[in-house]
Design a protein around this motif. Structure first.
Motif, mmCIF file in Angstrom:
data_model
loop_
_atom_site.group_PDB
_atom_site.id
_atom_site.type_symbol
_atom_site.label_atom_id
_atom_site.label_comp_id
_atom_site.label_asym_id
_atom_site.label_seq_id
_atom_site.Cartn_x
_atom_site.Cartn_y
_atom_site.Cartn_z
ATOM 1 N N VAL A 1 -66.506 22.670 -64.423
ATOM 2 C CA VAL A 1 -65.306 22.148 -63.766
ATOM 3 C C VAL A 1 -64.162 23.143 -63.865
ATOM 4 O O VAL A 1 -63.782 23.556 -64.964
ATOM 5 C CB VAL A 1 -64.879 20.809 -64.410
ATOM 6 C CG1 VAL A 1 -63.654 20.246 -63.691
ATOM 7 C CG2 VAL A 1 -66.026 19.806 -64.381
ATOM 8 N N ASN A 2 -63.619 23.541 -62.709
ATOM 9 C CA ASN A 2 -62.457 24.440 -62.660
ATOM 10 C C ASN A 2 -62.623 25.615 -63.625
ATOM 11 O O ASN A 2 -61.693 25.983 -64.351
ATOM 12 C CB ASN A 2 -61.176 23.681 -62.999
ATOM 13 C CG ASN A 2 -60.736 22.760 -61.873
ATOM 14 O OD1 ASN A 2 -61.180 22.902 -60.728
ATOM 15 N ND2 ASN A 2 -59.877 21.817 -62.181
ATOM 16 N N ASN A 3 -63.809 26.206 -63.610
ATOM 17 C CA ASN A 3 -64.173 27.170 -64.636
ATOM 18 C C ASN A 3 -64.399 28.545 -64.023
ATOM 19 O O ASN A 3 -64.735 28.673 -62.851
ATOM 20 C CB ASN A 3 -65.456 26.690 -65.327
ATOM 21 C CG ASN A 3 -65.645 27.286 -66.697
ATOM 22 O OD1 ASN A 3 -65.684 28.496 -66.841
ATOM 23 N ND2 ASN A 3 -65.775 26.437 -67.708
ATOM 24 N N TYR B 1 -54.366 20.085 -62.346
ATOM 25 C CA TYR B 1 -53.194 20.811 -62.830
ATOM 26 C C TYR B 1 -51.880 20.207 -62.334
ATOM 27 O O TYR B 1 -50.813 20.567 -62.806
ATOM 28 C CB TYR B 1 -53.260 22.274 -62.381
ATOM 29 C CG TYR B 1 -54.577 22.933 -62.715
ATOM 30 C CD1 TYR B 1 -54.934 23.192 -64.038
ATOM 31 C CD2 TYR B 1 -55.477 23.278 -61.716
ATOM 32 C CE1 TYR B 1 -56.154 23.786 -64.347
ATOM 33 C CE2 TYR B 1 -56.699 23.870 -62.014
ATOM 34 C CZ TYR B 1 -57.027 24.125 -63.337
ATOM 35 O OH TYR B 1 -58.235 24.699 -63.626
ATOM 36 N N PHE C 1 -56.408 27.480 -54.327
ATOM 37 C CA PHE C 1 -57.481 27.489 -55.322
ATOM 38 C C PHE C 1 -58.848 27.367 -54.643
ATOM 39 O O PHE C 1 -59.817 28.018 -55.019
ATOM 40 C CB PHE C 1 -57.251 26.331 -56.294
ATOM 41 C CG PHE C 1 -58.040 26.423 -57.580
ATOM 42 C CD1 PHE C 1 -57.919 27.513 -58.422
ATOM 43 C CD2 PHE C 1 -58.889 25.393 -57.948
ATOM 44 C CE1 PHE C 1 -58.628 27.581 -59.612
ATOM 45 C CE2 PHE C 1 -59.609 25.454 -59.136
ATOM 46 C CZ PHE C 1 -59.479 26.549 -59.968
ATOM 47 N N TYR C 2 -58.913 26.500 -53.641
ATOM 48 C CA TYR C 2 -60.152 26.260 -52.890
ATOM 49 C C TYR C 2 -60.617 27.530 -52.188
ATOM 50 O O TYR C 2 -61.791 27.919 -52.271
ATOM 51 C CB TYR C 2 -59.885 25.139 -51.883
ATOM 52 C CG TYR C 2 -60.882 24.981 -50.763
ATOM 53 C CD1 TYR C 2 -62.230 24.730 -51.005
ATOM 54 C CD2 TYR C 2 -60.455 25.030 -49.434
ATOM 55 C CE1 TYR C 2 -63.130 24.550 -49.956
ATOM 56 C CE2 TYR C 2 -61.341 24.849 -48.388
ATOM 57 C CZ TYR C 2 -62.682 24.614 -48.655
ATOM 58 O OH TYR C 2 -63.562 24.428 -47.617
ATOM 59 N N SER D 1 -65.459 21.298 -53.738
ATOM 60 C CA SER D 1 -64.014 21.157 -53.910
ATOM 61 C C SER D 1 -63.513 19.825 -53.353
ATOM 62 O O SER D 1 -63.999 19.339 -52.333
ATOM 63 C CB SER D 1 -63.273 22.299 -53.209
ATOM 64 O OG SER D 1 -61.873 22.156 -53.364
ATOM 65 N N HIS E 1 -70.436 23.759 -59.454
ATOM 66 C CA HIS E 1 -69.064 24.044 -59.876
ATOM 67 C C HIS E 1 -68.122 23.137 -59.091
ATOM 68 O O HIS E 1 -67.947 23.305 -57.883
ATOM 69 C CB HIS E 1 -68.736 25.515 -59.607
ATOM 70 C CG HIS E 1 -67.445 25.957 -60.208
ATOM 71 N ND1 HIS E 1 -67.011 27.260 -60.182
ATOM 72 C CD2 HIS E 1 -66.474 25.275 -60.869
ATOM 73 C CE1 HIS E 1 -65.843 27.355 -60.768
ATOM 74 N NE2 HIS E 1 -65.500 26.160 -61.199
ATOM 75 N N LYS F 1 -61.482 30.388 -55.028
ATOM 76 C CA LYS F 1 -62.764 30.145 -55.703
ATOM 77 C C LYS F 1 -63.933 30.285 -54.736
ATOM 78 O O LYS F 1 -65.022 30.743 -55.102
ATOM 79 C CB LYS F 1 -62.780 28.751 -56.331
ATOM 80 C CG LYS F 1 -61.963 28.620 -57.597
ATOM 81 C CD LYS F 1 -62.604 29.378 -58.746
ATOM 82 C CE LYS F 1 -61.858 29.149 -60.051
ATOM 83 N NZ LYS F 1 -62.440 29.957 -61.152
ATOM 84 N N ILE G 1 -64.383 21.704 -58.326
ATOM 85 C CA ILE G 1 -62.995 22.129 -58.500
ATOM 86 C C ILE G 1 -62.032 21.141 -57.842
ATOM 87 O O ILE G 1 -62.368 20.468 -56.866
ATOM 88 C CB ILE G 1 -62.745 23.550 -57.933
ATOM 89 C CG1 ILE G 1 -62.822 23.564 -56.407
ATOM 90 C CG2 ILE G 1 -63.719 24.552 -58.530
ATOM 91 C CD1 ILE G 1 -62.362 24.864 -55.795
ATOM 92 N N SER G 2 -60.842 21.072 -58.405
ATOM 93 C CA SER G 2 -59.765 20.265 -57.825
ATOM 94 C C SER G 2 -58.438 20.704 -58.417
ATOM 95 O O SER G 2 -58.291 20.776 -59.644
ATOM 96 C CB SER G 2 -59.981 18.781 -58.102
ATOM 97 O OG SER G 2 -58.907 18.015 -57.594
ATOM 98 N N GLU G 3 -57.490 20.995 -57.560
ATOM 99 C CA GLU G 3 -56.157 21.385 -58.021
ATOM 100 C C GLU G 3 -55.404 20.216 -58.641
ATOM 101 O O GLU G 3 -54.388 20.418 -59.314
ATOM 102 C CB GLU G 3 -55.372 21.971 -56.851
ATOM 103 C CG GLU G 3 -55.847 23.357 -56.451
ATOM 104 C CD GLU G 3 -55.699 23.643 -54.966
ATOM 105 O OE1 GLU G 3 -55.084 24.674 -54.619
ATOM 106 O OE2 GLU G 3 -56.202 22.857 -54.150
#
Length: 350
Positions: A39-41, A11, A56-57, A50, A4, A60, A6-8
């Protein structure tokens, strides 16, 4: 195994190297079928990776205890020349990044200097050094890309174009770039980049004043551009200057090198430990001016610069970097299975 990512930046603030690294990372993982990538899911993965360090980090990561990977693109020193009154912010920034790094089970340091910075904060985490991968195919220049890029910029084919890429802030050396442009009026200078942090940018008033004063001269500012446009902008140039005062493992100059541009870096101590092969460098604005004039007047020098760039990018081979990432994910995945097996003897690993 499912990873998974992720990255802010997906957005907000897409016009920076962190977002490019995130996009490159996702593309790299999805290139083969040996693992699944989300991704970001909301969908659950086996490991979380991340690229950003905001709420967000941490949110999640609550679902990924013992399975968190964090790529450290930013260190406390990165705020110098980026945010106003950075000296007042520094104690908090150091404390916050210690929490960020410690939250990860594995912290990826993208350069030797980043590895040192993580250790300096006192963070308790496992550190692995993995460079940012460069998808060379995206950046390779072609006559058509060059034509399109010059059309976007409104530049004639016979003009010598010097490119700068980065956020419009003091740390990136944009003011030095403007000084070089003022000293070489016979060349065209282009700076690609904007301000993801808006008014919270160091030197914003000073830099805006200089930009306004340069209107109608030989320098233009494109503002923030999408990742899809950047290959065309690199292709439109003949030379790239990278006068930034603080970097960790910068993507922009390597992207320029992958496009075939000679790249002149500022002579920073960080680069001496980061780069395994020679690179062109300048310590002062006068040296940037001298090297630019040499490249403009001597085609042999220009070709030598291109050859240096082609050698430099070999260090960032995406296949080797992908293998390192998979080893990290496998380590965390298998460690989690071992913990489960110790608690529940009936749980068998394969």
């Amino acid at each position: 195994m499912k990873v998974h990512v992720i990255s802010e930046t997906a957005y907000m603030m897409k016009g920076n190297g962190v977002h490019t690294a995130f996009v490159d990372h996702v593309e790299l993982l999805k290139a083969n079928q040996d693992l699944e990538t989300v991704v970001n899911n909301e969908e659950r993965g086996d490991v979380m990776h991340s690229h950003t360090y905001g709420p967000f980090y941490f949110w999640k990561g609550l679902r990924y205890k013992h399975k968190r990977v964090f790529t450290a693109h930013v260190i406390p020193d990165s705020i110098k020349g980026s945010l106003p009154a950075w000296k007042l912010w520094m104690p908090f920034v150091k404390w916050y990044f210690k929490q960020v790094y410690s939250y990860a089970d594995v912290c990826i340091a993208i350069s030797p200097r980043v590895e040192e910075a993580i250790i300096e904060t006192g963070a308790k985490t496992k550190i692995e050094r993995v460079y940012n991968p460069i998808p060379v195919d995206r950046w390779i220049c072609s006559p058509e890309k060059r034509r399109q890029g010059r059309e976007i910029l409104g530049i004639k084919e016979n003009e010598f174009v010097v490119l700068g890429v980065g956020q419009l802030q003091a740390r990136k050396g944009v003011e030095d770039f403007m000084d070089v442009a003022a000293s070489i009026p016979e060349a065209r200078f282009v700076w690609a980049g904007g301000r993801p942090f808006g008014p919270m940018t160091e030197g914003i008033t000073r830099i805006d004043t200089r930009i306004a004063e340069s209107e109608g001269s030989n320098i233009q500012f494109t503002g923030m551009l999408g990742l899809d446009k950047m290959p065309l902008i690199y292709a439109a140039a003949d030379l790239m200057l990278f006068p930034s005062y603080q970097e960790n493992c910068p993507l922009a100059p390597i992207e320029g090198a992958a496009c075939g541009l000679p790249v002149v870096f500022r002579d920073l101590a960080e680069y001496t430990t980061l780069y395994e092969r020679p690179y062109m460098k300048a310590s002062t604005t006068d040296e940037f001016i001298r090297l630019t004039r040499e490249m403009m007047s001597d085609s042999k020098k220009l070709e030598e610069g291109r050859a240096i760039s082609q050698a430099l990018i070999r260090q960032f081979d995406k296949h080797e970097i992908r293998e390192k990432l998979l080893n990290i994910y496998q380590y965390l995945y298998e460690s989690d299975l071992q913990r489960a097996a110790s608690k529940f003897p009936s749980f068998q690993t394969t």
